[in-house]
Design a protein around this motif. Structure first.
Motif, mmCIF file in Angstrom:
data_model
loop_
_atom_site.group_PDB
_atom_site.id
_atom_site.type_symbol
_atom_site.label_atom_id
_atom_site.label_comp_id
_atom_site.label_asym_id
_atom_site.label_seq_id
_atom_site.Cartn_x
_atom_site.Cartn_y
_atom_site.Cartn_z
ATOM 1 N N VAL A 112 43.041 46.039 106.053
ATOM 2 C CA VAL A 112 41.631 46.343 105.828
ATOM 3 C C VAL A 112 41.245 47.620 106.570
ATOM 4 O O VAL A 112 40.536 48.481 106.029
ATOM 5 N N LYS A 113 41.719 47.750 107.810
ATOM 6 C CA LYS A 113 41.424 48.958 108.589
ATOM 7 C C LYS A 113 42.001 50.194 107.906
ATOM 8 O O LYS A 113 41.301 51.219 107.763
ATOM 9 N N LYS A 114 43.260 50.114 107.470
ATOM 10 C CA LYS A 114 43.884 51.262 106.820
ATOM 11 C C LYS A 114 43.124 51.651 105.548
ATOM 12 O O LYS A 114 42.882 52.846 105.288
ATOM 13 N N ALA A 115 42.745 50.653 104.755
ATOM 14 C CA ALA A 115 42.020 50.933 103.510
ATOM 15 C C ALA A 115 40.683 51.594 103.809
ATOM 16 O O ALA A 115 40.252 52.520 103.106
ATOM 17 N N THR A 116 40.006 51.112 104.855
ATOM 18 C CA THR A 116 38.728 51.697 105.246
ATOM 19 C C THR A 116 38.908 53.151 105.661
ATOM 20 O O THR A 116 38.148 54.038 105.238
ATOM 21 N N TRP A 117 39.909 53.402 106.489
ATOM 22 C CA TRP A 117 40.168 54.765 106.941
ATOM 23 C C TRP A 117 40.554 55.667 105.767
ATOM 24 O O TRP A 117 40.168 56.843 105.734
ATOM 25 N N ASP A 118 41.314 55.135 104.807
ATOM 26 C CA ASP A 118 41.688 55.929 103.626
ATOM 27 C C ASP A 118 40.439 56.359 102.847
ATOM 28 O O ASP A 118 40.353 57.494 102.366
ATOM 29 N N ILE A 119 39.493 55.432 102.708
ATOM 30 C CA ILE A 119 38.253 55.747 101.998
ATOM 31 C C ILE A 119 37.496 56.847 102.740
ATOM 32 O O ILE A 119 37.019 57.820 102.134
ATOM 33 N N LEU A 120 37.396 56.714 104.053
ATOM 34 C CA LEU A 120 36.655 57.691 104.848
ATOM 35 C C LEU A 120 37.374 59.035 104.898
ATOM 36 O O LEU A 120 36.728 60.089 104.927
ATOM 37 N N ASP A 121 38.699 59.015 104.897
ATOM 38 C CA ASP A 121 39.453 60.269 104.814
ATOM 39 C C ASP A 121 39.110 61.001 103.525
ATOM 40 O O ASP A 121 39.067 62.239 103.482
ATOM 41 N N ASN A 122 38.872 60.242 102.476
ATOM 42 C CA ASN A 122 38.580 60.826 101.169
ATOM 43 C C ASN A 122 37.163 61.371 101.075
ATOM 44 O O ASN A 122 36.946 62.479 100.595
ATOM 45 N N VAL A 123 36.187 60.617 101.555
ATOM 46 C CA VAL A 123 34.779 60.953 101.289
ATOM 47 C C VAL A 123 34.018 61.443 102.506
ATOM 48 O O VAL A 123 32.944 62.027 102.386
ATOM 49 N N GLY A 124 34.551 61.208 103.701
ATOM 50 C CA GLY A 124 33.848 61.629 104.903
ATOM 51 C C GLY A 124 32.886 60.572 105.414
ATOM 52 O O GLY A 124 32.869 59.432 104.936
ATOM 53 N N GLN A 125 32.043 60.962 106.360
ATOM 54 C CA GLN A 125 31.163 60.004 107.026
ATOM 55 C C GLN A 125 29.674 60.289 106.803
ATOM 56 O O GLN A 125 28.831 59.624 107.395
ATOM 57 N N THR A 126 29.363 61.247 105.974
ATOM 58 C CA THR A 126 27.967 61.603 105.739
ATOM 59 C C THR A 126 27.552 61.193 104.329
ATOM 60 O O THR A 126 28.226 61.544 103.350
ATOM 61 N N GLY A 127 26.461 60.441 104.237
ATOM 62 C CA GLY A 127 25.981 60.025 102.925
ATOM 63 C C GLY A 127 26.921 59.064 102.239
ATOM 64 O O GLY A 127 27.150 59.169 101.023
ATOM 65 N N VAL A 128 27.464 58.120 102.994
ATOM 66 C CA VAL A 128 28.388 57.139 102.416
ATOM 67 C C VAL A 128 28.188 55.783 103.083
ATOM 68 O O VAL A 128 27.938 55.694 104.295
ATOM 69 N N ILE A 129 28.259 54.754 102.282
ATOM 70 C CA ILE A 129 28.217 53.366 102.743
ATOM 71 C C ILE A 129 29.432 52.671 102.151
ATOM 72 O O ILE A 129 29.673 52.763 100.943
ATOM 73 N N ILE A 130 30.207 51.991 102.986
ATOM 74 C CA ILE A 130 31.396 51.301 102.498
ATOM 75 C C ILE A 130 30.999 49.960 101.887
ATOM 76 O O ILE A 130 30.280 49.167 102.492
ATOM 77 N N GLY A 131 31.475 49.714 100.671
ATOM 78 C CA GLY A 131 31.209 48.450 99.983
ATOM 79 C C GLY A 131 32.314 48.183 98.981
ATOM 80 O O GLY A 131 33.443 48.662 99.140
ATOM 81 N N ALA A 132 31.978 47.447 97.939
ATOM 82 C CA ALA A 132 32.957 47.117 96.899
ATOM 83 C C ALA A 132 32.404 47.509 95.530
ATOM 84 O O ALA A 132 31.220 47.826 95.392
ATOM 85 N N ASP A 133 33.268 47.452 94.524
ATOM 86 C CA ASP A 133 32.844 47.793 93.164
ATOM 87 C C ASP A 133 31.625 46.983 92.739
ATOM 88 O O ASP A 133 30.728 47.492 92.073
ATOM 89 N N CYS A 134 31.625 45.714 93.079
ATOM 90 C CA CYS A 134 30.501 44.823 92.778
ATOM 91 C C CYS A 134 30.589 43.664 93.773
ATOM 92 O O CYS A 134 31.212 43.792 94.822
#
Length: 338
Positions: A290-312
């Motif tokens: 879960v940590k790795k997946a979260t970091w992968d998402i943040l590596d992709n999109v950054g930390q500004t104007g983003v909220i981590i969630g799911a497709d639905c």
């Protein structure tokens, strides 16, 4: 930062101390969905479900899950032709459904009264509601909707008029929820999974009613979220929604085969919500996964104007403590990337 301060900064695409998370799941099973007006037990279980979830995970963003009231029940037995659509009664404050929405919302807001987080009301577009009323199955991609297709072919303008009339009632419900029930904004669900509506039809007859609902909500408060529902892998053409004015866009990047960064760019750099598949790593993975997946998402999109969630919505039986894993991963990511 407080959760409220953090979310407001995220929606404004301003720097925050760490990326917030927003995961949601239903509290009742599918047979109880939309039964809140007639099934008192399901209605109560819908409300009560918010309490134990809150004991495990205090949300950065709170959302009223109105499982039993998602779609307004309506009689469409008389609809055989497009000309019959004008006989469908739009939602009004006198309807039992409208009143139950107000009751459910007020009672859930009371549950969240000590939570330092913005609270959103879940709403569905008129296209969702009308399609649901005209089919015996939930109108996701692949559902058989012969009557709706017939009406669209017979008189598309009549369909568009029906959607707009019904949207006026939806906008009025949102106004009451936002001004009288303690709601900060609406979490507005729209979808055109598997291109049910052609691009031309959607832009001419569907989009105006959905944009109207968002614009009316924005007149009250400009923190509203557009949820482009990619339920269990059923994707949408995100370009249909680029002229919808929302503070944030909840995108099903896994269903659509895109990334959070690409979605953010598509919506002009505005806030995007998502990243995880509904029933994937966040549901089944180990803490390290879960940590790795979260970091992968943040590596992709950054930390500004983003909220981590799911497709639905994630599965009902998920351990809500997993959301704490994601939040901790966001905290550690922020520390590591100062």
């Amino acid at each position: 930062m407080t959760n409220r301060e953090r979310i407001l900064k995220v929606l404004a695409c301003e720097p925050v101390d760490r990326v917030p998370v927003a995961f949601f799941h239903h509290f009742t099973a599918f047979p109880d969905w939309n039964m809140g007006v007639t099934n008192a037990d399901a209605f109560e279980r819908n409300i009560a479900g918010h309490k134990p979830a809150l004991e495990t995970f205090v949300p950065d963003v709170a959302k009223v899950m109105n499982d039993t009231l998602m779609m307004m029940p309506m009689d469409t037995s008389f609809v055989y032709h497009a000309s019959d659509l004008k006989k469908i009664k739009p939602m009004s404050p006198d309807d039992a459904y409208f009143q139950k929405q107000v009751e459910l919302t007020r009672r859930v807001v009371e549950i969240y009264k000590d939570v330092d987080a913005p609270i959103y009301a879940t709403g569905f577009s008129a296209a969702w509601v009308i399609r649901n009323a005209l089919t015996s199955a939930f109108p996701v991609a692949g559902a058989k909707e012969p009557l709706m297709r017939q009406l669209m072919e017979e008189d598309p303008a009549a369909v568009g008029d029906c959607l707009m009339r019904f949207s006026e009632g939806i906008a009025e419900l949102n106004r009451v929820l936002m001004t009288e029930c303690g709601i900060d904004g609406i979490y507005f669900s729209c979808a055109n999974q598997a291109n049910f509506f052609s691009r031309e039809f959607h832009q001419k007859y569907v989009a105006p009613s959905e944009i109207y609902v968002l614009n009316e909500a924005n007149k009250i408060r400009n923190v509203n979220i557009l949820h482009i529902c990619g339920y269990h892998g059923h994707g949408n053409d995100l370009t249909l929604y680029t002229n919808y004015d929302a503070a944030a866009y909840s995108v099903a990047v896994n269903a659509e085969g895109t990334t959070m960064a690409e979605a953010k760019k598509l919506f002009g750099g505005k806030c995007v919500i998502g990243g995880f598949k509904q029933d994937g790593i966040v549901y089944r993975g180990t803490p390290s996964q879960v940590k790795k997946a979260t970091w992968d998402i943040l590596d992709n999109v950054g930390q500004t104007g983003v909220i981590i969630g799911a497709d639905c919505t994630v599965p009902n039986d998920i351990n809500d403590d997993r959301f704490n894993w994601v939040r901790q991963a966001c905290i550690e990511y922020a520390e590591a990337h100062k």
